[in-house]
Enzyme design. Structure first.
Site, PDB file in Angstrom:
ATOM      1  N   SER A 121       0.833  -1.573   0.283  1.00  0.00           N
ATOM      2  CA  SER A 121       0.406  -0.256   0.041  1.00  0.00           C
ATOM      3  C   SER A 121       1.323   1.096   0.475  1.00  0.00           C
ATOM      4  CB  SER A 121      -0.995   0.222   1.033  1.00  0.00           C
ATOM      5  OG  SER A 121      -1.789   1.400   1.227  1.00  0.00           O
TER       6      SER A 121
ATOM      7  N   TYR B 188      -2.522  -1.049  10.796  1.00  0.00           N
ATOM      8  CA  TYR B 188      -2.796  -1.958   9.480  1.00  0.00           C
ATOM      9  C   TYR B 188      -1.513  -0.817   8.457  1.00  0.00           C
ATOM     10  CZ  TYR B 188      -3.715  -1.349   5.017  1.00  0.00           C
ATOM     11  OH  TYR B 188      -3.745  -1.259   3.439  1.00  0.00           O
TER      12      TYR B 188
ATOM     13  N   LYS C 104       1.676  -3.381   6.515  1.00  0.00           N
ATOM     14  CA  LYS C 104       2.488  -3.450   5.297  1.00  0.00           C
ATOM     15  C   LYS C 104       4.316  -2.959   5.019  1.00  0.00           C
ATOM     16  CE  LYS C 104      -1.211  -4.935   3.533  1.00  0.00           C
ATOM     17  NZ  LYS C 104      -1.597  -6.255   2.720  1.00  0.00           N
TER      18      LYS C 104
END
Ligand code: UFG
Length: 344
Positions: free
Chosen positions: A126, A151, A155
């Site tokens: 991302s 989150y 990644k």
């Protein structure tokens, strides 16, 4: 026939990718625990492609089941790893949910992949790894900032694990850094299926326009941008899905110069929240009820992609624009309403 394993293949980006892979002539085996997706999506994939993907209802946190599945599928030519939680706000509230699913699940997956000698791996990353970038557009070499959310950190951890594993083992990796995926398949048979109140802008817009939500709140219009609202790079999910086909081809043809390659997947165009709202109103003819509210914690001011590397090296570029993406998102919302009305 070449076979690709797709974890999270019943999810939003995963299902669109499964369709593009199958349309390009690949066999697809989906691993998904349906925790944030619906089994009906599998039927949708079959309806669009005329073929049934192999499906394993497996949680990546269950290593025994996962290994059994990868042993069975060890002749696969590549694996694309989507299965992960993705809600930024929720990850701040329940960080362990994210570390368990996104990190532990991926550790298990990598262990089983190495054990079963699968060599080609595509990772769903991302643009969140860049944080608030100093310079725009961001290139793959722009520095990574401290992740704004649990989150985002999962990644960064995922990419770091892949950097290490691709050095130590025979794993070849492509990590794809998505900007903001929106829209749905042209057939309106598959699309985004947010559970509960959507966090993301476009599903919130379409749900407001159809009457499920009362009003959209634009989170802040006092940013340092031309109209004061945040700028993002909104990319059509079908364009994004097609990039995965290019990535697996590149890995299988051993074209990569490095064991780990990273590509930004965006359009290269930044649009503000208000531009998205206005474009939606223009392409659909629907007036949107919205108000300006306060800023949302954790939002970066502006981000959009430098897409040169994806163009030059991966041989991929976007074919659709914001207007097209928003009209497919609307068509999908209308199709969902039709289904609900029929079931009443
Ligand atoms: N927004 C609103 N109102 C809403 C929802 C969103 O104004 O009801 C605004 C946000 O403030 C932001 C823009 O719309 O400016 C886009 O927000 P999204 O939640 O749709 O997307 P984000 O850019 O916050 O998040 C996306 C992905 C994440 C990823 C992140 C990286 O959803 O998975 O990009 O920047 F981590």
């Amino acid at each position: 026939m070449k076979k690709i394993i797709v974890t999270g293949g019943a999810g939003y980006i995963g299902s669109h990718t499964a369709v593009e892979l199958m349309n390009a002539g690949y066999d697809v085996a989906i691993i998904d625990n349906l925790s944030n997706s619906d089994a009906s999506v599998l039927g949708g994939i079959e309806e669009i492609t005329g073929k049934q993907p192999v499906f394993y209802n497996i949680d990546l946190c269950n290593k025994e089941d996962l290994n059994y599945c990868l042993e069975k599928e060890k002749d696969a030519d590549a694996i694309i790893h989507f299965a992960a939680f993705k809600a930024v706000g929720e990850s701040q509230q329940f960080p362990m949910k994210y570390y368990n699913n996104n990190v532990v699940g991926m550790v298990n997956l990598l262990d089983c992949i190495i054990k079963n000698k699968l060599n080609n791996f595509v990772f769903s990353s991302s643009c969140t790894v860049y944080g608030e970038a100093d310079e725009l557009p961001v290139t793959e070499n722009s520095p990574e900032k401290k992740a704004e959310s649990a989150y985002g950190f999962t990644k960064q951890i995922g990419e770091r694990m892949l950097a290490d594993v691709s050095q130590a083992d025979s794993l070849r990796v492509i990590s794809l850094r998505y900007f903001n995926p929106i829209g749905a398949h042209d057939t309106a048979i598959i699309g985004e299926l947010p559970l509960g109140v959507p966090n993301n802008l476009v599903p919130f817009i379409t749900q407001t326009a159809i009457g499920i939500r009362e009003q959209l709140t634009v989170f802040g219009n006092d940013y340092d941008t031309p109209d004061g609202t945040n700028i993002r790079d909104y990319i059509h999910v079908v364009d994004l899905a097609k990039a995965h086909v290019k990535a697996v081809e590149r890995l299988m043809e051993k074209k990569s110069s490095d064991n780990l390659e990273i590509f930004n997947l965006g359009t290269g165009v930044g649009n503000s929240v208000l531009e998205v709202v206005q474009t939606f109103e223009k392409v659909t003819g629907v007036k949107l009820n919205y108000k300006i509210g306060s800023r949302r914690a954790g939002d970066v001011v502006s981000i959009y992609a430098d897409t040169n590397k994806a163009g030059d090296v991966l041989g991929w570029k976007t074919e659709r624009d914001l207007a097209n993406a928003l009209s497919t998102a609307w068509k999908w919302e209308l199709a969902l309403k039709e289904k609900r009305d029929k079931n009443q």
